[in-house]
Scaffold this active site. Structure first.
Site, PDB file in Angstrom:
ATOM      1  N   LYS A 158       0.818  -1.206   0.000  1.00  0.00           N
ATOM      2  CA  LYS A 158       0.000   0.000   0.000  1.00  0.00           C
ATOM      3  C   LYS A 158       0.857   1.264   0.000  1.00  0.00           C
ATOM      4  CE  LYS A 158      -3.929  -2.304   2.147  1.00  0.00           C
ATOM      5  NZ  LYS A 158      -3.339  -3.643   2.196  1.00  0.00           N
ATOM      6  N   GLU A 172      -2.129   6.140   8.289  1.00  0.00           N
ATOM      7  CA  GLU A 172      -2.947   7.016   7.455  1.00  0.00           C
ATOM      8  C   GLU A 172      -3.819   7.877   8.347  1.00  0.00           C
ATOM      9  OE1 GLU A 172      -3.961   4.839   3.185  1.00  0.00           O
ATOM     10  OE2 GLU A 172      -5.501   5.003   4.724  1.00  0.00           O
ATOM     11  N   ARG A 218      -7.148  -8.572  -8.546  1.00  0.00           N
ATOM     12  CA  ARG A 218      -7.822  -9.862  -8.733  1.00  0.00           C
ATOM     13  C   ARG A 218      -9.285  -9.606  -9.034  1.00  0.00           C
ATOM     14  NH1 ARG A 218     -10.682  -9.636  -4.072  1.00  0.00           N
ATOM     15  NH2 ARG A 218      -9.654  -8.812  -2.217  1.00  0.00           N
TER      16      ARG A 218
END
Length: 479
Positions: free
Chosen positions: A115, A202, A293
């Site tokens: 990430k 974050e 995916r």
């Protein structure tokens, strides 16, 4: 086009892939562990190979899966979702073994699987991201960086695993004590879940909405977006209900979809993927991640566009261009998907393995059932608890909600606890009906757990089972 495809997964997604492959004239190979030998996906494939005693470890064995593909003569492997789907080593080793991996290239999986790297790539492309840190060092240095970040950006602060997904390795902290504890617990959980204890921070958004965009990309630079999905109804960062489209203002929808296409191009994406965003109450949106995916919730995008996403995945992997362009994508109506799990919502959603005594699914106009269970099936305790995905379509949102209400009333799974009674409460909730929900919806609506069990008494169940069995019921036929 491939002549034979191995599906490196189980359950409903394996069946979903098998169906599209067979429509393309491709022979399919299922794999299974001994502990999963009564699974329905084995019956749906053209052939099946036992890859070990299990449980779970053989579904995660790259060596055994590639060996099964080679021995069966398969030319390609579709990973589905979960298990090895986002493992770049699996993608790389498939290629090295002369097999085609139905998914993005290994480097894309590596970049988007981190990430921190993903945020960096998107930032360089001018795509807005939530303020965050690089990978935090362990020990005192990491705590000092965390404290400085919290002082600058204020709480809430999210501690997140760099790798993985599924809501694991995430902690929302509201003060410094929680933050310091969260660093340790998130790191430990990430190591156990993903084999990687790297974490980062974050800035937490208060009650955001979770909106994502389905994208398709081929090797020739063609990218198509299939619209938005609202995945805000979650429990512990795991999605429960998904809706397409996300019902945003037209201008905002266009901005988010255009940004998703830019993000797809920025990371050199190929095949089907999902670009995810968080929206604050003022409709500012921020990049969250790219899922490399097929998604559980791809069905709702298929329903509102009529496009078979798995079919396009296989075509792209075979080296063909996308069969559609953006002008071919026409959005119509609203779709809602529920993940029906073998869980007891009243017991903190504890898993409920056991034997399905009765299974009767709904049908009719606008109803799609993607499942992998049958009457008499014993749900193994070793695997994911999802039994069925129920997807409903309506020309309008109210029509979709009405249809979902009817579908749930017609859905009977007896013998194990399921989330169906909980969903029956949600579909009657005024906030859900009026589309007033964000990621805090489940936590802020505890009254939804105040329901009565509506499963027939045991003696009535026994009579129902006897009556159904008298019809010569085939356990592998879909209801």
């Amino acid at each position: 086009m491939f002549k034979k495809l191995l599906v490196a997964n189980r359950g409903e997604i394996a069946i979903r892939i098998i169906r599209s492959a067979q429509e393309l004239g491709i022979k399919t190979v299922a794999i299974y562990e001994e502990t999963d030998k009564t699974a329905m996906h084995i019956m749906r494939a053209d052939e099946a190979i036992c890859i070990g005693a299990g449980p779970r470890r053989d579904y995660l064995s790259i060596e055994r899966i590639i060996g099964a593909a080679q021995s069966s003569g398969a030319e390609a492997i579709h990973p589905g979702y979960g298990f090895l789907a986002e493992n770049p080593a699996f993608s790389k080793q498939c290629t090295e073994a002369g097999l085609v991996f139905v998914g993005p290239p290994p480097q894309v999986i590596i970049d988007m699987g981190s990430k921190v790297i993903a945020r960096r790539i998107m930032s360089e492309a001018g795509i807005p991201s939530i303020p965050g840190t690089d990978v935090l060092p362990s020990g005192d240095e990491g705590e000092e960086i965390a404290a400085a970040f919290a002082e600058k950006h204020r709480f809430p602060i999210m501690v997140k695993a760099v790798a993985g997904g599924g809501g694991r390795g995430i902690r929302v902290t509201q003060n410094m004590d929680e933050l310091i504890r969260g660093l340790k617990t998130a790191r430990s959980e990430a190591l156990m879940a993903f084999g990687n204890d790297e974490i980062y921070l974050e800035k937490g958004l208060t009650n955001p909405r979770h909106v994502e965009v389905q994208v398709l990309a081929d090797k020739y630079g063609n990218i198509v977006q299939l619209g938005t999905r609202n995945c805000s109804i979650q429990r512990r960062h795991q999605k429960m209900i998904e809706i397409a489209p996300a019902s945003l203002p037209d201008e905002l929808t266009e901005q988010i979809c255009d940004t998703a296409v830019r993000a797809t191009r920025a990371c050199n994406y190929v095949n089907a993927g999902t670009v995810e965003f968080l929206l604050d109450p003022d409709n500012n949106f921020f990049f969250l991640e790219v899922n490399t995916r097929i998604q559980v919730e791809h069905t709702i995008s298929e329903v509102i566009t009529g496009i078979d996403i798995v079919r396009e995945q296989i075509r792209v992997a075979a080296g063909l261009p996308l069969a559609i362009s953006q002008k071919d994508v026409i959005f119509r109506g609203t779709a809602i998907e529920l993940r029906i799990n073998a869980e007891d919502p009243k017991s903190n959603f504890m898993a409920s393995p056991g034997v399905i005594e009765i299974y009767q699914s709904p049908g009719g106009h606008g109803i799609r059932v993607d499942g992998a269970v049958y009457q008499g099936y014993e749900i193994p305790r070793y695997y994911d608890s999802m039994l069925v995905k129920l997807t409903v379509y309506g020309f309008t949102w109210p029509e979709a909600v009405d249809r979902l209400h009817r579908a749930l009333d017609n859905f009977l799974i007896a013998g194990v606890k399921t989330t169906i009674p909980f969903y029956k409460q949600i579909v009657k909730d005024p906030d859900f009906i009026n589309q007033k929900f964000d990621t805090s919806y489940i936590e802020t609506h505890p009254q939804l757990l105040s329901y009565r069990e509506d499963v027939p008494p045991i003696d009535k169940l026994a009579n129902l089972v006897a009556e159904i069995n008298s019809y010569g019921f085939n356990p592998y036929a879909e209801s």
